[in-house]
Design an enzyme around this catalytic site. Structure first.
Site, PDB file in Angstrom:
ATOM      1  CG  HIS A  41     -14.668  23.697 -12.917  1.00 33.09           C
ATOM      2  ND1 HIS A  41     -15.654  23.564 -13.867  1.00 33.09           N
ATOM      3  CD2 HIS A  41     -15.203  24.469 -11.937  1.00 33.09           C
ATOM      4  CE1 HIS A  41     -16.746  24.202 -13.473  1.00 33.09           C
ATOM      5  NE2 HIS A  41     -16.503  24.774 -12.322  1.00 33.09           N
ATOM      6  CE  LYS A  58     -26.634  25.322 -10.912  1.00 32.08           C
ATOM      7  NZ  LYS A  58     -25.340  25.425 -10.221  1.00 32.08           N
ATOM      8  NE  ARG A  94     -15.459  31.810 -10.835  1.00 28.17           N
ATOM      9  CZ  ARG A  94     -16.588  31.209 -11.140  1.00 28.17           C
ATOM     10  NH1 ARG A  94     -16.842  30.880 -12.396  1.00 28.17           N
ATOM     11  NH2 ARG A  94     -17.492  30.956 -10.225  1.00 28.17           N
ATOM     12  CB  SER A 134     -20.422  25.594 -15.999  1.00 27.44           C
ATOM     13  OG  SER A 134     -19.330  24.940 -15.443  1.00 27.44           O
TER      14      SER A 134
HETATM   15  P1  ADP Z   1     -20.167  25.048 -11.279  1.00 26.42           P
HETATM   16  O1  ADP Z   1     -19.975  25.976 -12.442  1.00 26.42           O
HETATM   17  O2  ADP Z   1     -19.521  23.743 -11.427  1.00 26.42           O
HETATM   18  O3  ADP Z   1     -21.538  25.067 -10.661  1.00 26.42           O
HETATM   19  P2  ADP Z   1     -19.232  26.708  -9.341  1.00 26.42           P
HETATM   20  O4  ADP Z   1     -19.417  28.000 -10.044  1.00 26.42           O
HETATM   21  O5  ADP Z   1     -20.014  26.410  -8.113  1.00 26.42           O
HETATM   22  O6  ADP Z   1     -19.280  25.587 -10.286  1.00 26.42           O
HETATM   23  O7  ADP Z   1     -17.723  26.465  -9.071  1.00 26.42           O
HETATM   24  C1  ADP Z   1     -17.188  25.366  -8.425  1.00 26.42           C
HETATM   25  C2  ADP Z   1     -15.840  25.831  -7.989  1.00 26.42           C
HETATM   26  O8  ADP Z   1     -15.060  25.997  -9.167  1.00 26.42           O
HETATM   27  C3  ADP Z   1     -15.867  27.172  -7.281  1.00 26.42           C
HETATM   28  O9  ADP Z   1     -14.904  27.165  -6.259  1.00 26.42           O
HETATM   29  C4  ADP Z   1     -15.469  28.139  -8.359  1.00 26.42           C
HETATM   30  O10 ADP Z   1     -14.819  29.281  -7.849  1.00 26.42           O
HETATM   31  C5  ADP Z   1     -14.519  27.276  -9.171  1.00 26.42           C
HETATM   32  N1  ADP Z   1     -14.477  27.776 -10.539  1.00 26.42           N
HETATM   33  C6  ADP Z   1     -15.508  27.929 -11.367  1.00 26.42           C
HETATM   34  N2  ADP Z   1     -15.087  28.446 -12.549  1.00 26.42           N
HETATM   35  C7  ADP Z   1     -13.749  28.637 -12.426  1.00 26.42           C
HETATM   36  C8  ADP Z   1     -12.743  29.198 -13.265  1.00 26.42           C
HETATM   37  N3  ADP Z   1     -13.015  29.678 -14.467  1.00 26.42           N
HETATM   38  N4  ADP Z   1     -11.486  29.221 -12.819  1.00 26.42           N
HETATM   39  C9  ADP Z   1     -11.212  28.727 -11.608  1.00 26.42           C
HETATM   40  N5  ADP Z   1     -12.117  28.243 -10.735  1.00 26.42           N
HETATM   41  C10 ADP Z   1     -13.377  28.181 -11.138  1.00 26.42           C
END
Ligand code: ADP
Length: 166
Positions: free
Chosen positions: A20, A44, A93, A131
């Protein structure tokens, strides 16, 4: 306000990871302001409370005035409309991310045609991170170093020590 290029980076950030952070930092030259916005989803279950997740983001970007943290419980498009925001920021990703983002992006476009989603390909070093892996590692007593930044890791440790005591 309307002329500022403000982007919302929505997610659960439970917790914010190096992936992120990389997307946010790489998007900084594109926007006047980036709001990292935690979508509150009652269905969630999260590991970290909302205020703790916001604190991780604020601590990490305390020296970057263009980055703010906020939360919202409405539709993302409504949050953007209410705050005069015209850009959504997302990271891509994998092909699976693309298929998911395609549906969400096109749906958002139908709901609010003047909202543009800006996608950044993720940095290869972090593209495997998410996450939920961090939460799995933590819930089994492991060390998520390398998945989250050092300041976030320290805050996670302080939070976990606090919850163990109480
Ligand atoms: P969360 O894990 O916060 O619920 P999401 O999976 O919905 O998040 O991701 C929020 C945004 O962050 C999305 O656009 C996702 O592609 C991006 N994102 C999540 N993990 C990564 C990562 N490892 N590298 C880059 N972007 C990421």
């Amino acid at each position: 306000m309307e002329n500022l290029r403000i982007a919302v980076f929505p997610g659960s950030f439970d917790p914010i990871t190096l992936g992120h952070e990389s997307v946010i930092r790489r998007a900084l030259p594109l926007f006047d302001k980036i709001i990292v916005a935690i979508g509150i989803n009652a269905d969630k279950r999260c590991m970290f409370p909302l205020q703790t997740r916001l604190a991780f983001i604020r601590e990490r970007f305390k020296d970057e005035p263009k980055v703010e943290a906020d939360s919202f419980s409405s539709l993302t498009v409504d949050y953007c409309r209410q705050n005069h925001i015209r850009f959504l920021l997302r990271g891509l990703r994998t092909a699976a991310d693309f298929e998911f983002e395609r549906i969400v992006g096109l749906s958002n476009k139908l709901l609010q045609p003047d909202l543009e989603t800006v996608f950044l390909l993720t940095d290869n070093r972090y593209s495997f991170i998410n996450s939920s892996v961090v939460r799995d590692v933590l819930s089994h007593g492991g060390n998520p170093e390398g998945f989250v930044s050092v300041p976030v890791l320290e805050m996670i440790r302080a939070y976990c020590a606090g919850t163990k005591k109480s």
